[in-house]
Design a protein around this motif. Structure first.
Motif, PDB file in Angstrom:
ATOM      1  N   UNK A 189      12.158 -19.846  -0.952  1.00  0.00           N
ATOM      2  CA  UNK A 189      12.365 -19.120   0.292  1.00  0.00           C
ATOM      3  C   UNK A 189      11.145 -18.231   0.568  1.00  0.00           C
ATOM      4  N   UNK A 190      10.577 -18.349   1.765  1.00  0.00           N
ATOM      5  CA  UNK A 190       9.339 -17.625   2.090  1.00  0.00           C
ATOM      6  C   UNK A 190       9.498 -16.116   1.936  1.00  0.00           C
ATOM      7  N   UNK A 191      10.690 -15.585   2.223  1.00  0.00           N
ATOM      8  CA  UNK A 191      10.847 -14.128   2.156  1.00  0.00           C
ATOM      9  C   UNK A 191      10.761 -13.608   0.728  1.00  0.00           C
ATOM     10  N   UNK A 192      10.896 -14.492  -0.265  1.00  0.00           N
ATOM     11  CA  UNK A 192      10.778 -14.076  -1.658  1.00  0.00           C
ATOM     12  C   UNK A 192       9.327 -14.027  -2.135  1.00  0.00           C
ATOM     13  N   UNK A 193       8.414 -14.545  -1.314  1.00  0.00           N
ATOM     14  CA  UNK A 193       6.991 -14.417  -1.625  1.00  0.00           C
ATOM     15  C   UNK A 193       6.526 -15.218  -2.826  1.00  0.00           C
ATOM     16  N   UNK A 194       7.249 -16.264  -3.189  1.00  0.00           N
ATOM     17  CA  UNK A 194       6.862 -17.035  -4.370  1.00  0.00           C
ATOM     18  C   UNK A 194       5.471 -17.628  -4.272  1.00  0.00           C
ATOM     19  N   UNK A 195       5.138 -18.171  -3.101  1.00  0.00           N
ATOM     20  CA  UNK A 195       3.809 -18.766  -2.938  1.00  0.00           C
ATOM     21  C   UNK A 195       2.725 -17.695  -2.948  1.00  0.00           C
ATOM     22  N   UNK A 196       3.029 -16.504  -2.432  1.00  0.00           N
ATOM     23  CA  UNK A 196       2.073 -15.394  -2.511  1.00  0.00           C
ATOM     24  C   UNK A 196       1.787 -15.064  -3.973  1.00  0.00           C
ATOM     25  N   UNK A 197       2.868 -15.010  -4.768  1.00  0.00           N
ATOM     26  CA  UNK A 197       2.703 -14.696  -6.182  1.00  0.00           C
ATOM     27  C   UNK A 197       1.909 -15.750  -6.918  1.00  0.00           C
ATOM     28  N   UNK A 198       2.187 -17.030  -6.627  1.00  0.00           N
ATOM     29  CA  UNK A 198       1.446 -18.107  -7.291  1.00  0.00           C
ATOM     30  C   UNK A 198      -0.034 -18.069  -6.926  1.00  0.00           C
ATOM     31  N   UNK A 199      -0.323 -17.767  -5.669  1.00  0.00           N
ATOM     32  CA  UNK A 199      -1.727 -17.652  -5.250  1.00  0.00           C
ATOM     33  C   UNK A 199      -2.422 -16.529  -6.009  1.00  0.00           C
ATOM     34  N   UNK A 250       5.448  -7.831 -15.217  1.00  0.00           N
ATOM     35  CA  UNK A 250       6.233  -8.554 -14.220  1.00  0.00           C
ATOM     36  C   UNK A 250       5.488  -8.503 -12.897  1.00  0.00           C
ATOM     37  N   UNK A 251       5.410  -9.634 -12.218  1.00  0.00           N
ATOM     38  CA  UNK A 251       4.945  -9.662 -10.842  1.00  0.00           C
ATOM     39  C   UNK A 251       6.150  -9.941  -9.953  1.00  0.00           C
ATOM     40  N   UNK A 252       6.412  -9.035  -9.017  1.00  0.00           N
ATOM     41  CA  UNK A 252       7.515  -9.197  -8.069  1.00  0.00           C
ATOM     42  C   UNK A 252       6.896  -9.276  -6.674  1.00  0.00           C
ATOM     43  N   UNK A 253       6.717 -10.491  -6.134  1.00  0.00           N
ATOM     44  CA  UNK A 253       5.914 -10.661  -4.917  1.00  0.00           C
ATOM     45  C   UNK A 253       6.714 -10.730  -3.623  1.00  0.00           C
ATOM     46  N   UNK A 254       7.959 -10.279  -3.619  1.00  0.00           N
ATOM     47  CA  UNK A 254       8.854 -10.471  -2.476  1.00  0.00           C
ATOM     48  C   UNK A 254       8.283  -9.881  -1.182  1.00  0.00           C
ATOM     49  N   UNK A 255       8.610 -10.547  -0.069  1.00  0.00           N
ATOM     50  CA  UNK A 255       8.216 -10.052   1.249  1.00  0.00           C
ATOM     51  C   UNK A 255       9.315  -9.222   1.910  1.00  0.00           C
ATOM     52  N   UNK A 256      10.564  -9.455   1.511  1.00  0.00           N
ATOM     53  CA  UNK A 256      11.684  -8.802   2.181  1.00  0.00           C
ATOM     54  C   UNK A 256      12.859  -8.710   1.227  1.00  0.00           C
ATOM     55  N   UNK A 273       5.334  -3.185 -14.504  1.00  0.00           N
ATOM     56  CA  UNK A 273       5.743  -3.772 -13.234  1.00  0.00           C
ATOM     57  C   UNK A 273       4.649  -3.654 -12.185  1.00  0.00           C
ATOM     58  N   UNK A 274       4.354  -4.796 -11.552  1.00  0.00           N
ATOM     59  CA  UNK A 274       3.544  -4.839 -10.334  1.00  0.00           C
ATOM     60  C   UNK A 274       4.445  -5.433  -9.261  1.00  0.00           C
ATOM     61  N   UNK A 275       4.717  -4.647  -8.219  1.00  0.00           N
ATOM     62  CA  UNK A 275       5.675  -5.077  -7.196  1.00  0.00           C
ATOM     63  C   UNK A 275       5.166  -4.778  -5.801  1.00  0.00           C
ATOM     64  N   UNK A 276       5.644  -5.571  -4.869  1.00  0.00           N
ATOM     65  CA  UNK A 276       5.357  -5.279  -3.468  1.00  0.00           C
ATOM     66  C   UNK A 276       6.217  -4.109  -3.002  1.00  0.00           C
TER      67      UNK A 276
END
Length: 351
Positions: A189-199, A250-256, A273-276
Motif C-alpha cells: 500500500x503506497x500510504x505505508x511508504x514501503x517503496x520509499x523505504x526500499x529506495x 528500525x526504519x518506519x517509512x510510512x506516509x500516512x 528508530x528512524x521514522x517519518x
C-alpha cells in the motif's frame, strides 16, 4: 462488564492487533469480552468476485487466528446482526463497514462505540467512509491528532482518545544486536511508504556494503534481493520482538498513519528508530533524543539518518537509552485505563 468488539476480518493488520491486545487486557481484568467477526466478508473496495473468494477462504479456514494468542473468546457469525450477536453492555465497531452494522443493532447489544484508528479513505467509497463518522455511535480516536481532525471535519467530539499500548511482557530488550542490520515493515500500500523505504535502503547499501535488511509483512516486495535482504511473513509477536531486539535500527517509512505503533514497539526492544513524521509520532517523540524523525517520502533523509545510527555506536546507544525510558509512557496498562474510563462514561453521544 460485557464487551463485544466487532472486527471486520482476521487479517494480521496493526489495527486488528491493537483491538486484540485490548480485548486480551480487558479479559484478564475479568470483563466478559467477545471478539466477533463475520463469515460473509465485507466488500470494502474489492470486486464481488474478490469478495466471493474471501468467503470461500473463510469457509476453508474457519474461526482460526494463528498469528495472535487471543485469550478472549473469538466468535465467527454469519454476519453482524441482532440475531447473531450476544447481549452486552458495550459494542465496539472497529472499521467503517462494521460501524454501519453496529449502528443498526438493538439497544440490548450494548452502548455503541466507534473505535477509529485511521481515516480509511483507501478502503472504500469516500461517501461511505465519511458517512460512517456521522453515524449515531460515540467516536473514540486512537490519537489526539485524529480526534482533532474528526471534530474539525465532521463536527464530532470524541468520547476519548485511546492510543495503542505496548505489552511489556511481549516487547522487551534482550538479544544479540547484529551490526549494520535494519528491520522494516513492508506493505505494498503506497500510504505505508514501503517503496520509499526500499529506495532508501538501496541508497544506504551503496554506502555501507555490509548492510543487512530484515523485512516483515504479509507480502514480499517484487524486487526482493535475497543476497542482503530477508523477509518474514506475518511474524508472531514473539518473533517480531526478536526482529526488533536483534536489529541495530528500525526504519518506519510510512506516509500516512492514524497513530504509528511499530516505532514504539521497537523502542521497547532496544532498537534505534528512524521514522517519518506521521500520525501521532511527532507529538510523542523528540527528534535526536529518542528517535530520528524525517519527512515522509524523503529517501535520502532516511538513508542519512540510518547511516548515522549504524556507524555511530555512541549515538545509537544514546537513542536507545532515551527511548527505553520514554517508552514507559506507551505501555498497554495505560491504554486499558483509558478504555475503562471511556466505557464507564455516562451514555450519550458527544457529537
Amino acid at each position: 462488564m460485557r464487551i463485544t468488539f466487532v472486527i471486520p476480518f482476521l487479517n494480521p493488520t496493526g489495527g486488528i492487533r491493537v483491538v486484540l491486545d485490548y480485548a486480551n487486557a480487558l479479559h484478564r481484568l475479568g470483563h466478559r469480552v467477545q471478539v466477533v467477526h463475520p463469515l460473509w466478508p465485507y466488500r470494502f473496495h474489492h470486486s464481488r468476485p474478490r469478495q466471493l473468494r474471501v468467503f470461500a477462504r473463510h469457509l476453508l479456514t474457519g474461526n482460526r487466528l494463528g498469528w495472535f494468542d487471543l485469550e478472549a473468546p473469538l466468535v465467527q457469525v454469519p454476519r453482524i446482526a441482532d440475531a447473531h450477536l450476544p447481549e452486552a453492555d458495550i459494542v465496539v465497531a472497529t472499521a467503517w463497514p462494521t460501524a454501519y452494522d453496529v449502528a443498526c443493532l438493538e439497544a440490548a447489544k450494548g452502548r455503541k462505540i466507534y473505535f477509529i484508528q485511521l481515516y480509511e479513505i483507501d478502503s472504500g467509497p469516500v461517501d461511505q467512509v465519511d458517512g460512517s463518522y456521522r453515524l449515531p455511535l460515540a467516536p473514540v480516536a486512537v490519537s489526539s491528532h485524529l480526534a482533532e481532525w474528526i471534530e474539525v471535519r465532521f463536527g464530532r467530539r470524541c468520547l476519548g482518545v485511546i492510543p495503542p499500548g505496548v505489552d511489556p511482557a511481549v516487547f522487551y530488550a534482550g538479544g544479540r544486536v547484529e551490526p549494520l542490520t535494519v528491520v522494516m515493515p513492508y506493505h505494498p500500500d503506497a500510504r505505508k511508504g514501503g517503496e520509499d523505504g526500499l529506495a532508501a535502503l538501496r541508497l544506504l547499501k551503496g554506502r555501507l556494503p555490509g548492510l543487512k535488511v530484515r523485512l516483515f509483512g504479509h507480502r514480499r516486495p517484487t524486487d526482493f534481493d535475497g543476497a542482503w535482504m530477508s523477509f518474514e511473513r506475518q511474524p508472531t509477536a514473539g518473533r517480531l520482538r526478536a526482529l526488533y531486539a536483534e536489529s541495530a535500527a528500525l526504519l518506519y517509512p510510512s506516509r500516512f498513519e492514524g497513530f504509528g505503533l511499530p516505532p514504539l514497539e521497537a523502542m521497547r526492544c532496544g532498537c534505534a528508530v528512524v521514522t517519518t513524521r506521521v500520525g501521532e509520532l511527532p507529538r510523542l517523540l523528540s527528534d535526536g533524543c529518542d528517535a530520528l524523525l524525517v519527512p515522509p517520502q524523503d529517501g535520502a533523509a532516511m538513508a542519512r539518518c540510518l547511516e548515522r545510527v549504524l556507524v555511530d555506536e555512541a549515538l545509537r546507544a544514546a537513542l536507545v537509552a532515551c527511548a527505553l525510558e520514554r517508552s514507559q509512557g506507551f505501555l498497554l496498562e495505560r491504554g486499558v485505563q483509558r478504555w475503562l474510563a471511556v466505557l464507564e462514561k455516562p451514555t450519550g453521544d458527544p457529537g
